[in-house]
Write an enzyme that holds these catalytic residues in place. Structure first.
Site, PDB file in Angstrom:
ATOM      1  N   CYS A 113     -58.075  15.463  -8.594  1.00 35.60           N
ATOM      2  CA  CYS A 113     -58.462  16.035  -7.289  1.00 35.60           C
ATOM      3  C   CYS A 113     -59.956  16.335  -7.192  1.00 35.60           C
ATOM      4  O   CYS A 113     -60.495  16.419  -6.097  1.00 35.60           O
ATOM      5  CB  CYS A 113     -57.666  17.302  -7.004  1.00 35.60           C
ATOM      6  SG  CYS A 113     -55.907  16.992  -6.828  1.00 35.60           S
ATOM      7  N   HIS A 250     -61.634  21.320  -1.204  1.00 36.66           N
ATOM      8  CA  HIS A 250     -60.479  20.493  -1.534  1.00 36.66           C
ATOM      9  C   HIS A 250     -59.276  21.043  -0.761  1.00 36.66           C
ATOM     10  O   HIS A 250     -59.083  22.258  -0.689  1.00 36.66           O
ATOM     11  CB  HIS A 250     -60.226  20.555  -3.036  1.00 36.66           C
ATOM     12  CG  HIS A 250     -58.980  19.854  -3.459  1.00 36.66           C
ATOM     13  ND1 HIS A 250     -58.656  18.601  -2.990  1.00 36.66           N
ATOM     14  CD2 HIS A 250     -57.969  20.224  -4.299  1.00 36.66           C
ATOM     15  CE1 HIS A 250     -57.496  18.235  -3.520  1.00 36.66           C
ATOM     16  NE2 HIS A 250     -57.062  19.197  -4.311  1.00 36.66           N
ATOM     17  N   ASN A 280     -52.409  17.367   0.516  1.00 35.61           N
ATOM     18  CA  ASN A 280     -53.348  17.186  -0.595  1.00 35.61           C
ATOM     19  C   ASN A 280     -53.452  15.679  -0.909  1.00 35.61           C
ATOM     20  O   ASN A 280     -52.489  15.078  -1.378  1.00 35.61           O
ATOM     21  CB  ASN A 280     -52.837  17.970  -1.812  1.00 35.61           C
ATOM     22  CG  ASN A 280     -53.784  17.887  -2.992  1.00 35.61           C
ATOM     23  OD1 ASN A 280     -54.724  17.089  -3.005  1.00 35.61           O
ATOM     24  ND2 ASN A 280     -53.539  18.723  -3.993  1.00 35.61           N
TER      25      ASN A 280
HETATM   26  O1  UT7 Z   1     -54.881  19.658  -6.111  1.00 34.52           O
HETATM   27  C1  UT7 Z   1     -54.679  20.180  -7.370  1.00 34.52           C
HETATM   28  C2  UT7 Z   1     -54.459  21.598  -7.304  1.00 34.52           C
HETATM   29  N1  UT7 Z   1     -53.100  21.896  -6.894  1.00 34.52           N
HETATM   30  C3  UT7 Z   1     -52.906  23.020  -6.329  1.00 34.52           C
HETATM   31  O2  UT7 Z   1     -53.872  23.693  -6.094  1.00 34.52           O
HETATM   32  C4  UT7 Z   1     -51.523  23.537  -6.069  1.00 34.52           C
HETATM   33  C5  UT7 Z   1     -51.492  24.955  -6.497  1.00 34.52           C
HETATM   34  N2  UT7 Z   1     -50.251  25.649  -6.259  1.00 34.52           N
HETATM   35  C6  UT7 Z   1     -49.763  25.910  -5.030  1.00 34.52           C
HETATM   36  O3  UT7 Z   1     -50.326  25.495  -4.038  1.00 34.52           O
HETATM   37  C7  UT7 Z   1     -48.534  26.786  -4.908  1.00 34.52           C
HETATM   38  O4  UT7 Z   1     -48.298  27.396  -6.161  1.00 34.52           O
HETATM   39  C8  UT7 Z   1     -47.273  26.001  -4.473  1.00 34.52           C
HETATM   40  C9  UT7 Z   1     -47.412  25.613  -3.015  1.00 34.52           C
HETATM   41  C10 UT7 Z   1     -47.072  24.791  -5.336  1.00 34.52           C
HETATM   42  C11 UT7 Z   1     -46.033  26.889  -4.593  1.00 34.52           C
HETATM   43  O5  UT7 Z   1     -46.204  28.092  -3.842  1.00 34.52           O
HETATM   44  P1  UT7 Z   1     -45.843  29.493  -4.523  1.00 34.52           P
HETATM   45  O6  UT7 Z   1     -46.035  30.523  -3.491  1.00 34.52           O
HETATM   46  O7  UT7 Z   1     -46.659  29.598  -5.786  1.00 34.52           O
HETATM   47  O8  UT7 Z   1     -44.310  29.350  -4.796  1.00 34.52           O
HETATM   48  P2  UT7 Z   1     -43.525  29.367  -6.186  1.00 34.52           P
HETATM   49  O9  UT7 Z   1     -43.831  28.178  -7.003  1.00 34.52           O
HETATM   50  O10 UT7 Z   1     -43.735  30.711  -6.816  1.00 34.52           O
HETATM   51  O11 UT7 Z   1     -42.038  29.250  -5.692  1.00 34.52           O
HETATM   52  C12 UT7 Z   1     -41.406  30.280  -4.890  1.00 34.52           C
HETATM   53  C13 UT7 Z   1     -39.995  29.866  -4.575  1.00 34.52           C
HETATM   54  C14 UT7 Z   1     -39.209  29.358  -5.793  1.00 34.52           C
HETATM   55  O12 UT7 Z   1     -37.889  29.816  -5.679  1.00 34.52           O
HETATM   56  P3  UT7 Z   1     -37.382  31.071  -6.554  1.00 34.52           P
HETATM   57  O13 UT7 Z   1     -37.588  30.663  -7.971  1.00 34.52           O
HETATM   58  O14 UT7 Z   1     -38.249  32.211  -6.131  1.00 34.52           O
HETATM   59  O15 UT7 Z   1     -35.949  31.192  -6.143  1.00 34.52           O
HETATM   60  C15 UT7 Z   1     -39.219  27.874  -5.623  1.00 34.52           C
HETATM   61  O16 UT7 Z   1     -38.121  27.240  -6.220  1.00 34.52           O
HETATM   62  O17 UT7 Z   1     -40.001  28.771  -3.647  1.00 34.52           O
HETATM   63  C16 UT7 Z   1     -39.167  27.716  -4.127  1.00 34.52           C
HETATM   64  N3  UT7 Z   1     -39.678  26.449  -3.678  1.00 34.52           N
HETATM   65  C17 UT7 Z   1     -39.358  25.882  -2.487  1.00 34.52           C
HETATM   66  N4  UT7 Z   1     -38.544  26.290  -1.512  1.00 34.52           N
HETATM   67  C18 UT7 Z   1     -38.458  25.505  -0.415  1.00 34.52           C
HETATM   68  C19 UT7 Z   1     -40.581  25.628  -4.292  1.00 34.52           C
HETATM   69  N5  UT7 Z   1     -40.838  24.549  -3.532  1.00 34.52           N
HETATM   70  C20 UT7 Z   1     -40.097  24.688  -2.420  1.00 34.52           C
HETATM   71  C21 UT7 Z   1     -39.948  23.903  -1.262  1.00 34.52           C
HETATM   72  N6  UT7 Z   1     -39.114  24.353  -0.282  1.00 34.52           N
HETATM   73  N7  UT7 Z   1     -40.607  22.752  -1.080  1.00 34.52           N
END
Ligand code: UT7
Length: 323
Positions: A113, A250, A280
């Protein structure tokens, strides 16, 4: 003393626009979750048969047109991509051939990225040595090809696209302030590789692999690293954030953009956001956002822009650019 100045930008997106609702029809996800956690509403996805160099050439052609140049004026091509057409030859040499250029040099830069920031930094250095005169720098990706479309934690986050910039080396008249690229900073820390990686490769599994990410941890590192490298880059140019007209970040997640801005005390109305429509697009994200904002008239000649990115590796970096 030589300056590296920007002559033109261009970008390209596949025709097909896929909304969150489209994804929710085949994955356990929802428009509400994706918008709330990422700011993403849609992404563009390449059709079967399209390759990365197709989008790269389209973006390059638009950048050449904006610069008013023929391809023959270019003697350096650097393509940032983690999704090359083939393991080799480099996508940059394919772009070179398709533009009908047979002189100079073309190669790929692989920093995921952060790829466009790395590629611009390398091109800037080569132009400033006098080894090359005019560079075509491209970020182009087909991340749809390395996604696990059954993994809702990653499939909803990425899209395909390309962005390009043309840069020229110019002697700076005595006594004049700098223009073009004023400072470039690239950083990496390979200890964090496993947090954002592809689970295959030509030298390990013999397969391309699929993207795997520990999202929450990447998020935390992203805000800290980006804020640091942005501060360092602005300071190295002897400037402050008050001098910056636009930040071109980004486009991984609106919340990362917002959290970084908050940490640095930057107003959101000075930040270019395209993550809602592009998702992204990895190395294509910064040049796509830059081209979008130049074409819609927000970024104008003379504006001071701070470009930043962070990605797999980890790699990260920032560039201060006078348009
Ligand atoms: O370009 C390279 C750099 N990449 C990035 O910068 C990405 C960095 N990370 C992020 O943008 C965020 O961490 C994410 C968007 C990937 C995830 O957001 P989050 O607020 O950190 O959510 P999380 O991973 O803590 O997940 C929260 C909940 C989980 O459920 P439980 O375990 O709390 O029951 C996930 O399983 O959301 C669930 N979840 C979803 N639910 C519905 C994860 N993906 C999804 C989804 N739809 N697509």
């Amino acid at each position: 003393m030589a300056d590296t100045v920007l002559l033109g930008t261009g970008s390209a997106l596949p025709h097909q626009r896929v909304t969150n609702a489209d994804l929710a029809r085949r994955l356990d996800t929802s428009d509400e979750w994706i918008v709330e956690r990422t700011g993403i509403r849609a992404r563009h996805i390449a059709p079967p048969g399209m390759v990365t160099s197709d989008l790269a050439v389209e973006a390059a052609s638009r950048a050449l047109e904006a610069a008013g140049l023929a391809p023959s004026a270019i003697d350096l091509i650097v393509v940032a991509t983690a999704t090359p057409d083939q393991t080799f030859p480099a996508t940059a040499t394919k772009v070179q051939a398709r533009l009908g250029i047979t002189h100079g040099a073309a190669f790929d830069v692989h920093a995921v990225c952060s790829g466009f920031i790395y590629a611009l930094t390398v091109a800037d250095a080569l132009l400033k040595t006098g080894a090359h005169k005019r560079a075509l720098v491209i970020g182009a990706e087909l991340f749809s090809r390395i996604l696990d479309w059954d993994d809702r934690t990653t499939a909803v986050l990425f899209g395909d696209g390309a962005g390009a910039a043309i840069l020229e080396s110019r002697e700076r008249p005595d006594g004049e302030g700098g223009s073009g690229i004023l400072a470039a900073t690239i950083r990496s820390d390979g200890r964090h590789g496993p947090l954002l990686q592809v689970d295959g490769g030509p030298g390990s599994t013999g397969t391309v692999g699929k993207l795997r990410m520990a999202g929450r941890e990447v998020f935390r590192h992203a805000v800290t690293n980006l804020a640091q490298v942005m501060e360092e880059t602005v300071a190295r140019a002897g400037l402050s954030f008050a001098d910056i007209d636009w930040v071109v970040p980004h486009q991984a997640n609106f919340r990362i953009i917002e959290a970084t801005a908050r940490k640095l005390g930057l107003a959101m109305d000075r930040i270019i956001v395209t993550v809602d429509e592009h998702a992204n697009t990895s190395a294509a994200s910064v040049p796509l956002a830059l081209d979008t904002a130049i074409r819609d008239g927000r970024i104008r000649k003379g504006d001071l822009c701070l470009l930043e990115a962070m990605g797999g590796g980890f790699t990260w970096g920032a560039i201060l650019l006078r348009i």
